[in-house]
Design a protein around this motif. Sequence first.
Motif, PDB file in Angstrom:
ATOM      1  N   PHE A 167       0.835  -1.201   0.000  1.00 48.09           N
ATOM      2  CA  PHE A 167       0.000   0.000   0.000  1.00 48.09           C
ATOM      3  C   PHE A 167       0.873   1.255   0.000  1.00 48.09           C
ATOM      4  O   PHE A 167       0.546   2.255  -0.642  1.00 48.09           O
ATOM      5  CB  PHE A 167      -0.943  -0.007   1.204  1.00 48.09           C
ATOM      6  N   LEU A 168       2.003   1.196   0.698  1.00 48.96           N
ATOM      7  CA  LEU A 168       2.962   2.297   0.639  1.00 48.96           C
ATOM      8  C   LEU A 168       3.520   2.425  -0.776  1.00 48.96           C
ATOM      9  O   LEU A 168       3.638   3.541  -1.302  1.00 48.96           O
ATOM     10  CB  LEU A 168       4.090   2.069   1.651  1.00 48.96           C
ATOM     11  N   TYR A 169       3.852   1.292  -1.395  1.00 46.48           N
ATOM     12  CA  TYR A 169       4.344   1.306  -2.769  1.00 46.48           C
ATOM     13  C   TYR A 169       3.305   1.943  -3.706  1.00 46.48           C
ATOM     14  O   TYR A 169       3.650   2.751  -4.574  1.00 46.48           O
ATOM     15  CB  TYR A 169       4.648  -0.125  -3.216  1.00 46.48           C
ATOM     16  N   ALA A 170       2.035   1.604  -3.491  1.00 51.20           N
ATOM     17  CA  ALA A 170       0.965   2.165  -4.328  1.00 51.20           C
ATOM     18  C   ALA A 170       0.890   3.675  -4.179  1.00 51.20           C
ATOM     19  O   ALA A 170       0.662   4.398  -5.158  1.00 51.20           O
ATOM     20  CB  ALA A 170      -0.375   1.524  -3.948  1.00 51.20           C
ATOM     21  N   ALA A 171       1.094   4.168  -2.960  1.00 53.55           N
ATOM     22  CA  ALA A 171       1.088   5.615  -2.722  1.00 53.55           C
ATOM     23  C   ALA A 171       2.260   6.279  -3.441  1.00 53.55           C
ATOM     24  O   ALA A 171       2.103   7.336  -4.072  1.00 53.55           O
ATOM     25  CB  ALA A 171       1.151   5.904  -1.224  1.00 53.55           C
ATOM     26  N   ILE A 172       3.427   5.660  -3.346  1.00 52.85           N
ATOM     27  CA  ILE A 172       4.618   6.219  -4.003  1.00 52.85           C
ATOM     28  C   ILE A 172       4.409   6.264  -5.515  1.00 52.85           C
ATOM     29  O   ILE A 172       4.701   7.272  -6.169  1.00 52.85           O
ATOM     30  CB  ILE A 172       5.860   5.379  -3.633  1.00 52.85           C
ATOM     31  N   GLN A 173       3.878   5.171  -6.071  1.00 55.43           N
ATOM     32  CA  GLN A 173       3.626   5.108  -7.512  1.00 55.43           C
ATOM     33  C   GLN A 173       2.579   6.132  -7.947  1.00 55.43           C
ATOM     34  O   GLN A 173       2.606   6.619  -9.075  1.00 55.43           O
ATOM     35  CB  GLN A 173       3.158   3.707  -7.906  1.00 55.43           C
ATOM     36  N   SER A 174       1.673   6.457  -7.039  1.00 64.06           N
ATOM     37  CA  SER A 174       0.600   7.410  -7.345  1.00 64.06           C
ATOM     38  C   SER A 174       0.995   8.850  -7.042  1.00 64.06           C
ATOM     39  O   SER A 174       0.194   9.771  -7.236  1.00 64.06           O
ATOM     40  CB  SER A 174      -0.668   7.040  -6.563  1.00 64.06           C
TER      41      SER A 174
END
Length: 465
Positions: A167-174
Amino acid sequence: MKKLGVVITDGVGFRNFVMSDFITEASAQFDKIIVYSGLPETCYQNLDNLKLEIKELSVFKEGKSTWAFRKWKELAHLQKYKSFYGMNDNLLVGYPKNNSARSLFVKGLYIFTKFIHSNSSILFAEKLQFSSFSKNKITEEYIEILKKDKPSHLFFTHQRPPYLAPFLYAAIQSGIPTSTFIFSWDNLASKGRMLGSFDHFLVWSQLMKEELLYFYPNVKDENVKIVGTPQFEPYVLPKYESSKENFFAKFNLDSDKKIICYSCADVSIGPNDPIVIKAIAEAIRNNEIKFPVQLLVRTSPAEDDRRFKTIREEYPEIIWNVPKWILTRENHQESWSQRIPSHEDITDLRSLLENSDLSINMCSTMSLDFMLFDKPVINTVFGNPENGLYDDQRFLNYIHYKKVIDGNAVTIAKDKTELIHQINQSFSNPTERTADRKKMIDLQIGQKLPQTSKRIAEVLYHFNE
């Protein structure tokens, strides 16, 4: 529109950020609050807030490669800082006891990270970990959720659970700015690596800020804010008040006797709990304690009270407070994390802290809870490598607890004789360590309890400016 995404990972996060005033205060700062929950959506059914939306996250389960890269990262972090007793202790405790394929792999990592544990190598392992789940269907689902919601800021209420790394990765990607709250006073100096790299950090105190900057050299001073902790805020909120009369009636307590409260750890680190409880109960029966006294035992919220069945039958005079935490989901990889507190339990705990005369526990955070009410604290550590009991004396060397001991805020009992002497001394002079307890609270909890949630909400708002 300013939207705050709040990631609630477990029951303690639920207590800290849902059962405090945080949601109300965050709603005053932001146009919308979206809670991304690692708990079932049904946990939030009593919340009545038009600005609030709950989204239950699908549970991510690590694949083998993700686990391997995470293990590398965490072991390298522990190896880098193994001069700290708690870090080294976790290395020793975590060393595999058999020669299964997985154990042999971990043993190889121990050897490798013993020599290679630079900050750059740790960040490289994290990069490989994040890459390993980048195409996972749950990760892709998280990315879609965040692209649709477009929160202005994403706040993780706990910095460690590895299952939230996607979920942290998804935030970074977004491209969404992130922050996290350091969960507990012992996390930085004795636990493994954070789940990933955040943009901003909220910490309890100046002490915790200094620890964060030391253990995570990539973090910048200006990105760390001291806010205190909402963990203790219920102790100053009117909705959790209860009268002394109600408390004594509910637990059938004798108003003419002093109250000793023994707080249990969970079974993983508290196997000596029954031994200490029995020692106190026997001392009361044998009149070794020089004051009229009753024993109230509070078990750990992380488990039920089944392991105390024998002692409950042997000492029916003991009063028990089994925390009313509800298990919300079965078969979770960290089942303890799926327990959430009831309003009743927080009210009971506050009453217990207000009305008990003495706290006894095994180096628990509960020591701070009782110090907030200026109650004497005895830490029992009956076990060592020589006497065959679980070695809880080793916790005295953990840096966060050495500060408590060195600050003279508690006494340490290593056997029954010392314990009974310290109980009598505490009842004879309960204010003897008042000044030391206050200093310890000021050191560990860097802000006053009132308006903790408001302070956190305002800091999160200013991260978006």
